[in-house]
Design a protein around this motif. Sequence first.
Motif, PDB file in Angstrom:
ATOM      1  N   SER A  40       0.820  -1.211   0.000  1.00 52.04           N
ATOM      2  CA  SER A  40       0.000   0.000   0.000  1.00 52.04           C
ATOM      3  C   SER A  40       0.851   1.258   0.000  1.00 52.04           C
ATOM      4  O   SER A  40       0.507   2.257  -0.654  1.00 52.04           O
ATOM      5  CB  SER A  40      -0.948  -0.006   1.197  1.00 52.04           C
ATOM      6  OG  SER A  40      -0.233  -0.048   2.414  1.00 52.04           O
ATOM      7  N   GLY A  41       1.993   1.230   0.712  1.00 49.80           N
ATOM      8  CA  GLY A  41       2.868   2.395   0.707  1.00 49.80           C
ATOM      9  C   GLY A  41       3.377   2.714  -0.674  1.00 49.80           C
ATOM     10  O   GLY A  41       3.375   3.876  -1.116  1.00 49.80           O
ATOM     11  N   LEU A  42       3.815   1.679  -1.388  1.00 50.19           N
ATOM     12  CA  LEU A  42       4.319   1.880  -2.751  1.00 50.19           C
ATOM     13  C   LEU A  42       3.217   2.399  -3.668  1.00 50.19           C
ATOM     14  O   LEU A  42       3.398   3.400  -4.385  1.00 50.19           O
ATOM     15  CB  LEU A  42       4.874   0.556  -3.281  1.00 50.19           C
ATOM     16  CG  LEU A  42       5.267   0.550  -4.762  1.00 50.19           C
ATOM     17  CD1 LEU A  42       6.496   1.413  -4.997  1.00 50.19           C
ATOM     18  CD2 LEU A  42       5.504  -0.871  -5.255  1.00 50.19           C
ATOM     19  N   ILE A  43       2.063   1.734  -3.655  1.00 48.30           N
ATOM     20  CA  ILE A  43       1.002   2.109  -4.590  1.00 48.30           C
ATOM     21  C   ILE A  43       0.478   3.516  -4.293  1.00 48.30           C
ATOM     22  O   ILE A  43       0.162   4.275  -5.221  1.00 48.30           O
ATOM     23  CB  ILE A  43      -0.133   1.073  -4.552  1.00 48.30           C
ATOM     24  CG1 ILE A  43       0.332  -0.215  -5.240  1.00 48.30           C
ATOM     25  CG2 ILE A  43      -1.384   1.607  -5.245  1.00 48.30           C
ATOM     26  CD1 ILE A  43      -0.715  -1.292  -5.328  1.00 48.30           C
ATOM     27  N   ARG A 189       7.733   0.775   5.725  1.00 50.24           N
ATOM     28  CA  ARG A 189       7.619   2.156   5.264  1.00 50.24           C
ATOM     29  C   ARG A 189       8.643   2.483   4.176  1.00 50.24           C
ATOM     30  O   ARG A 189       8.444   3.405   3.368  1.00 50.24           O
ATOM     31  CB  ARG A 189       7.790   3.096   6.474  1.00 50.24           C
ATOM     32  CG  ARG A 189       7.828   4.587   6.108  1.00 50.24           C
ATOM     33  CD  ARG A 189       9.211   5.147   6.376  1.00 50.24           C
ATOM     34  NE  ARG A 189       9.621   6.140   5.405  1.00 50.24           N
ATOM     35  CZ  ARG A 189       9.539   7.460   5.579  1.00 50.24           C
ATOM     36  NH1 ARG A 189       9.048   7.951   6.660  1.00 50.24           N
ATOM     37  NH2 ARG A 189       9.969   8.273   4.633  1.00 50.24           N
ATOM     38  N   ALA A 190       9.741   1.710   4.113  1.00 52.58           N
ATOM     39  CA  ALA A 190      10.775   1.981   3.117  1.00 52.58           C
ATOM     40  C   ALA A 190      10.246   1.856   1.693  1.00 52.58           C
ATOM     41  O   ALA A 190      10.827   2.416   0.765  1.00 52.58           O
ATOM     42  CB  ALA A 190      11.967   1.046   3.314  1.00 52.58           C
ATOM     43  N   SER A 191       9.136   1.142   1.485  1.00 49.58           N
ATOM     44  CA  SER A 191       8.572   1.039   0.140  1.00 49.58           C
ATOM     45  C   SER A 191       8.092   2.400  -0.352  1.00 49.58           C
ATOM     46  O   SER A 191       8.093   2.667  -1.555  1.00 49.58           O
ATOM     47  CB  SER A 191       7.424   0.022   0.117  1.00 49.58           C
ATOM     48  OG  SER A 191       6.331   0.472   0.899  1.00 49.58           O
ATOM     49  N   ILE A 192       7.683   3.264   0.574  1.00 49.29           N
ATOM     50  CA  ILE A 192       7.309   4.628   0.200  1.00 49.29           C
ATOM     51  C   ILE A 192       8.524   5.371  -0.339  1.00 49.29           C
ATOM     52  O   ILE A 192       8.466   6.051  -1.364  1.00 49.29           O
ATOM     53  CB  ILE A 192       6.705   5.373   1.406  1.00 49.29           C
ATOM     54  CG1 ILE A 192       5.387   4.724   1.837  1.00 49.29           C
ATOM     55  CG2 ILE A 192       6.511   6.854   1.095  1.00 49.29           C
ATOM     56  CD1 ILE A 192       4.768   5.348   3.074  1.00 49.29           C
TER      57      ILE A 192
END
Length: 367
Positions: A40-43, A189-192
């Motif tokens: 979800s963070g990435l998208i 959170r690093a995917s953000i």
Amino acid sequence: MPPTGHSEEIQAMTTHAHQDVPQVRFGIVLLPNFTLTALSGLIDVLRLASDEGDKSRPVRCSWKIIGESLAPVRASCGIEIAPWETFGDPARFDYIVVVGGLLHSGPEPGRATLEFIRAAGATRAELVGVCTGTFALMRAGVLDGHRICVSWFHYWDFVDQFPATPPELVLADRLYVADRRRITCSGGRASIDVGAAILMRHIEPSIVQKALRILQVDEQHKSNAPQPHPPGLAPAAHPKIKRAILLMEQHLSSALTVDEMAKKLDMSVRQLERLFKAETGSTPQAYAKAMRMRVASWMLTHSGRTVAAIASACGFSDASHMGREFRHAFGVSPGAYRSGGTEGAATQGQAPEADYGEVYPGRKEFY
């Protein structure tokens, strides 16, 4: 298509987009028991940076969830998401993102998934491993010779599963790593941060920053930002000292020299020693020894391993060496400590004891 140059950090790739720049295309592969936060963070970064306002249209970039079939994939939290399309030609994407999660529950990635990743590695698409998605990239053979970022929590799992990987290529002290056409991310959170850094290659940075503000992210973390600090240790605020402490934890049985650590942190030995003292009140050597003592004392009281085996796992030259250090720190031998001969002992640089059985459930080996 994304740039092909080598880079230590994704942020160094600062090609800005104009209105006529083609849409950036993402294919997202979900592994069984993937982590919903990482997805979800990435998208959400893609969604908010792709369009104006709250419309969330795939204007500047597009994303598709793809899979072996259209059968729903279960996240580790129980939510199920069905792929929108089957794999098809990987060359239709600029980035293929593989999102993992739980390692020891549920099925492994299927053959078709690994074959798709392998085929994608032969195209111009850039491969991104998020959380334990990196393990699938490794199994598919597309990370050979690349630097690889894994979570501190899964560092020893990675070492167990891929023992032939050169240790210097496995990094668990930072949030993500970009090495040529491979990006690996610790997850959460690093995917953000990874999504934002990728988009800054193609989209005006102010647009990406706006997306981060909407997500209540005050500052985008660079790739060399540290992962979370190990539990139960004297805290440090400086990012490089946090990374140094993570490196100590990940090289428990075969300690890095101060020279080796300084090189990994891109510092001089003098800078490292001075900054470490200012942050922790201790030298790197003393702090590392305190960490070894901490883990050894926990293993004595929470495992049935011999003193010799614990000494080896915790970086002491032999059982006698560990015995001398125990007597100096606790006033008793390891055997007496195991039998409850001391209460509340503490070593230099430590906060109250953390339960390594909770931090690393089921872990038997520390390397």
